[in-house]
Design a protein around this motif. Structure first.
Motif, PDB file in Angstrom:
ATOM      1  N   GLY A  34      56.228 147.752 -51.660  1.00 20.75           N
ATOM      2  CA  GLY A  34      56.555 148.238 -50.334  1.00 20.75           C
ATOM      3  C   GLY A  34      55.522 149.274 -49.933  1.00 20.75           C
ATOM      4  N   TYR A  35      54.936 149.110 -48.741  1.00 16.50           N
ATOM      5  CA  TYR A  35      53.804 149.941 -48.341  1.00 16.50           C
ATOM      6  C   TYR A  35      54.113 150.686 -47.055  1.00 16.50           C
ATOM      7  CZ  TYR A  35      48.957 151.029 -46.900  1.00 16.50           C
ATOM      8  OH  TYR A  35      47.803 151.656 -46.500  1.00 16.50           O
ATOM      9  N   LEU A  36      53.979 152.000 -47.106  1.00 17.52           N
ATOM     10  CA  LEU A  36      54.035 152.826 -45.907  1.00 17.52           C
ATOM     11  C   LEU A  36      52.628 153.300 -45.604  1.00 17.52           C
ATOM     12  CD1 LEU A  36      55.545 154.447 -43.698  1.00 17.52           C
ATOM     13  CD2 LEU A  36      55.742 156.311 -45.363  1.00 17.52           C
ATOM     14  N   ALA A  37      52.023 152.752 -44.555  1.00 16.24           N
ATOM     15  CA  ALA A  37      50.684 153.170 -44.168  1.00 16.24           C
ATOM     16  C   ALA A  37      50.716 154.566 -43.563  1.00 16.24           C
ATOM     17  CB  ALA A  37      50.107 152.178 -43.165  1.00 16.24           C
ATOM     18  N   GLU A  38      49.543 155.198 -43.503  1.00 15.35           N
ATOM     19  CA  GLU A  38      49.456 156.552 -42.944  1.00 15.35           C
ATOM     20  C   GLU A  38      50.019 156.592 -41.527  1.00 15.35           C
ATOM     21  OE1 GLU A  38      46.078 160.011 -42.129  1.00 15.35           O
ATOM     22  OE2 GLU A  38      45.568 158.195 -43.236  1.00 15.35           O
ATOM     23  N   VAL A  39      49.741 155.560 -40.742  1.00 15.83           N
ATOM     24  CA  VAL A  39      50.336 155.391 -39.418  1.00 15.83           C
ATOM     25  C   VAL A  39      51.187 154.128 -39.475  1.00 15.83           C
ATOM     26  CG1 VAL A  39      49.931 155.089 -36.960  1.00 15.83           C
ATOM     27  CG2 VAL A  39      48.356 156.490 -38.314  1.00 15.83           C
TER      28      VAL A  39
ATOM     29  N   ARG B  10      68.544 151.939 -30.906  1.00 20.08           N
ATOM     30  CA  ARG B  10      67.671 152.650 -29.970  1.00 20.08           C
ATOM     31  C   ARG B  10      66.228 152.132 -30.044  1.00 20.08           C
ATOM     32  NH1 ARG B  10      68.299 158.997 -30.346  1.00 20.08           N
ATOM     33  NH2 ARG B  10      66.623 158.759 -28.797  1.00 20.08           N
ATOM     34  N   ARG B  11      65.543 152.198 -28.912  1.00 18.91           N
ATOM     35  CA  ARG B  11      64.157 151.773 -28.820  1.00 18.91           C
ATOM     36  C   ARG B  11      63.285 152.708 -29.648  1.00 18.91           C
ATOM     37  NH1 ARG B  11      60.096 153.248 -25.249  1.00 18.91           N
ATOM     38  NH2 ARG B  11      58.499 151.657 -24.848  1.00 18.91           N
ATOM     39  N   ILE B  12      62.422 152.135 -30.490  1.00 25.88           N
ATOM     40  CA  ILE B  12      61.617 152.927 -31.416  1.00 25.88           C
ATOM     41  C   ILE B  12      60.718 153.908 -30.667  1.00 25.88           C
ATOM     42  CG2 ILE B  12      59.760 152.789 -33.127  1.00 25.88           C
ATOM     43  CD1 ILE B  12      61.015 150.168 -34.096  1.00 25.88           C
ATOM     44  N   GLY B  13      60.175 153.489 -29.535  1.00 24.82           N
ATOM     45  CA  GLY B  13      59.276 154.355 -28.786  1.00 24.82           C
ATOM     46  C   GLY B  13      59.928 155.606 -28.250  1.00 24.82           C
ATOM     47  N   ASN B  14      61.269 155.633 -28.201  1.00 20.65           N
ATOM     48  CA  ASN B  14      61.984 156.808 -27.699  1.00 20.65           C
ATOM     49  C   ASN B  14      62.433 157.751 -28.812  1.00 20.65           C
ATOM     50  OD1 ASN B  14      61.757 155.874 -25.058  1.00 20.65           O
ATOM     51  ND2 ASN B  14      63.704 154.780 -25.135  1.00 20.65           N
ATOM     52  N   LEU B  15      62.106 157.404 -30.060  1.00 20.39           N
ATOM     53  CA  LEU B  15      62.568 158.201 -31.195  1.00 20.39           C
ATOM     54  C   LEU B  15      61.547 159.264 -31.578  1.00 20.39           C
ATOM     55  CD1 LEU B  15      64.016 155.356 -33.451  1.00 20.39           C
ATOM     56  CD2 LEU B  15      65.270 156.875 -31.909  1.00 20.39           C
ATOM     57  N   SER B  16      62.027 160.301 -32.272  1.00 18.51           N
ATOM     58  CA  SER B  16      61.145 161.357 -32.771  1.00 18.51           C
ATOM     59  C   SER B  16      60.237 160.804 -33.861  1.00 18.51           C
ATOM     60  CB  SER B  16      61.972 162.505 -33.345  1.00 18.51           C
ATOM     61  OG  SER B  16      62.621 162.091 -34.542  1.00 18.51           O
TER      62      SER B  16
ATOM     63  N   GLY C  75      59.921 161.959 -36.762  1.00 25.00           N
ATOM     64  CA  GLY C  75      60.676 161.945 -38.016  1.00 25.00           C
ATOM     65  C   GLY C  75      61.438 160.647 -38.202  1.00 25.00           C
ATOM     66  N   PHE C  76      62.124 160.188 -37.146  1.00 25.25           N
ATOM     67  CA  PHE C  76      62.841 158.922 -37.233  1.00 25.25           C
ATOM     68  C   PHE C  76      61.872 157.757 -37.386  1.00 25.25           C
ATOM     69  CE2 PHE C  76      66.799 160.837 -35.310  1.00 25.25           C
ATOM     70  CZ  PHE C  76      67.629 160.498 -36.369  1.00 25.25           C
ATOM     71  N   ARG C  77      60.736 157.795 -36.667  1.00 25.50           N
ATOM     72  CA  ARG C  77      59.773 156.700 -36.797  1.00 25.50           C
ATOM     73  C   ARG C  77      59.221 156.627 -38.220  1.00 25.50           C
ATOM     74  NH1 ARG C  77      57.915 158.666 -31.750  1.00 25.50           N
ATOM     75  NH2 ARG C  77      55.953 159.386 -32.669  1.00 25.50           N
ATOM     76  N   GLN C  78      59.041 157.791 -38.835  1.00 26.07           N
ATOM     77  CA  GLN C  78      58.569 157.790 -40.220  1.00 26.07           C
ATOM     78  C   GLN C  78      59.626 157.197 -41.148  1.00 26.07           C
ATOM     79  OE1 GLN C  78      55.561 158.429 -40.370  1.00 26.07           O
ATOM     80  NE2 GLN C  78      54.904 159.231 -42.326  1.00 26.07           N
ATOM     81  N   ARG C  79      60.885 157.498 -40.867  1.00 24.34           N
ATOM     82  CA  ARG C  79      61.967 156.907 -41.668  1.00 24.34           C
ATOM     83  C   ARG C  79      62.006 155.383 -41.497  1.00 24.34           C
ATOM     84  NH1 ARG C  79      66.264 159.894 -43.704  1.00 24.34           N
ATOM     85  NH2 ARG C  79      66.008 162.148 -43.528  1.00 24.34           N
ATOM     86  N   ILE C  80      61.750 154.918 -40.291  1.00 23.95           N
ATOM     87  CA  ILE C  80      61.695 153.469 -40.071  1.00 23.95           C
ATOM     88  C   ILE C  80      60.549 152.870 -40.872  1.00 23.95           C
ATOM     89  CG2 ILE C  80      61.318 151.658 -38.352  1.00 23.95           C
ATOM     90  CD1 ILE C  80      62.650 153.560 -36.299  1.00 23.95           C
ATOM     91  N   GLY C  81      59.425 153.588 -40.939  1.00 28.03           N
ATOM     92  CA  GLY C  81      58.317 153.130 -41.768  1.00 28.03           C
ATOM     93  C   GLY C  81      58.706 153.003 -43.230  1.00 28.03           C
TER      94      GLY C  81
ATOM     95  N   THR D 205      54.436 162.432 -44.877  1.00 24.97           N
ATOM     96  CA  THR D 205      54.959 163.535 -44.070  1.00 24.97           C
ATOM     97  C   THR D 205      53.953 164.073 -43.073  1.00 24.97           C
ATOM     98  OG1 THR D 205      54.317 165.184 -45.738  1.00 24.97           O
ATOM     99  CG2 THR D 205      56.526 164.242 -45.913  1.00 24.97           C
ATOM    100  N   ILE D 206      52.837 163.378 -42.872  1.00 29.23           N
ATOM    101  CA  ILE D 206      51.804 163.870 -41.962  1.00 29.23           C
ATOM    102  C   ILE D 206      52.345 163.947 -40.530  1.00 29.23           C
ATOM    103  CG2 ILE D 206      50.832 161.590 -41.471  1.00 29.23           C
ATOM    104  CD1 ILE D 206      48.054 162.949 -41.545  1.00 29.23           C
ATOM    105  N   GLY D 207      52.118 165.078 -39.879  1.00 33.00           N
ATOM    106  CA  GLY D 207      52.517 165.249 -38.491  1.00 33.00           C
ATOM    107  C   GLY D 207      53.975 165.570 -38.259  1.00 33.00           C
ATOM    108  N   LEU D 208      54.746 165.773 -39.329  1.00 33.31           N
ATOM    109  CA  LEU D 208      56.164 166.069 -39.174  1.00 33.31           C
ATOM    110  C   LEU D 208      56.399 167.571 -39.099  1.00 33.31           C
ATOM    111  CD1 LEU D 208      57.788 163.576 -41.724  1.00 33.31           C
ATOM    112  CD2 LEU D 208      57.217 163.208 -39.312  1.00 33.31           C
TER     113      LEU D 208
END
Length: 235
Positions: free
Chosen positions: A77-82, A128-134, A136-142, A160-163
């Motif tokens: 399972g891979y979480l890219a930097e972005v 909820r639409r991903i683009g409307n999330l913080s 932190g939530f987008r990182q959790r989705i990643g 945790t970059i940018g959080l």
């Protein structure tokens, strides 16, 4: 679980990785450290089969990354930097889409999405639409998309970059929980994350490994990980 031997990556005259070798044992939480531009992200991309190497060998769970890439990708399972998120989709729909790409069967897909939503604390934003999330939530989705299919190995690149500070604490806690059941490679330049989460450390500098040992052996009461890192990456 992961074995890297004489791995080299060249971009024309630039040598990004210069014959590096290291192992990650099952159950390890490895901190993969280095200054910006040291070769961390290049290594992570090669380990996941997202980028070819110039030479060398990489095995994950006994499978060769270059000769058996599909077998490797089923176990990683891979979480890219972005994180590559589709911001127009809602959280559950996106995770279902990724699950299908990963080959999760139709009968199991709903339960698998529910599992990663719960693990990553995403139930409240599942519709909820991903683009409307913080962020932190987008990182959790990643992280959640990396967990789909229950891979043996998690490779997390700068999770945790940018959080903000609260989001950092939440993601670090999540990684600690995941480390109980997965082999984890955590690529970062944030040293407190390593001291709080990892049991082993590899430090890379200018494409070469300059340290590979347990966290306990790289730190003492008199010498912090920050001091060790600074000394090894200033040459």
């Amino acid at each position: 679980m992961i074995e890297v031997s004489n791995l080299t990556k060249r971009y024309h005259r630039l040598v990004a990785l210069d014959g590096i070798s290291f192992k990650v044992n099952q159950g390890d939480v490895l901190g993969f450290l280095g200054p910006n531009g040291a070769g961390k992200t290049t290594t992570m991309r090669i380990l996941t089969g997202a980028m070819p190497a110039t030479s060398g060998q990489v095995q994950v769970a006994g499978y060769d990354v270059f000769e058996q890439p599909l077998q490797v990708k089923r176990r990683v399972g891979y979480l890219a930097e972005v994180p590559p998120l589709y911001e127009d989709m809602d959280t559950s729909s996106f995770l279902r889409f990724v699950g299908r790409l990963k080959g999760v069967g139709r009968k199991k897909l709903g339960g698998e999405v529910d599992r990663v939503l719960a693990t990553c604390g995403l139930e409240e934003v599942c519709s909820r639409r991903i683009g409307n999330l913080s962020k932190g939530f987008r990182q959790r989705i990643g992280v959640a998309q990396a967990l789909l299919g229950d891979p043996e190995v998690l490779i997390l690149d700068e999770p945790t970059i940018g959080l903000d500070p609260n989001q950092i604490i939440e993601i670090r806690g999540l990684i600690r929980e995941l480390a109980e059941n997965h082999t984890v490679v955590l690529s970062t330049h944030i040293l407190p994350e390593v001291t709080q989460i990892c049991n082993r450390v590899v430090i890379i500098h200018r494409g070469r490994i300059v340290a590979d040992d347990s966290l306990d052996k790289l730190t003492t009461e008199e010498r912090s990980l920050e001091q060790t890192f600074h000394e090894l990456t200033q040459q």
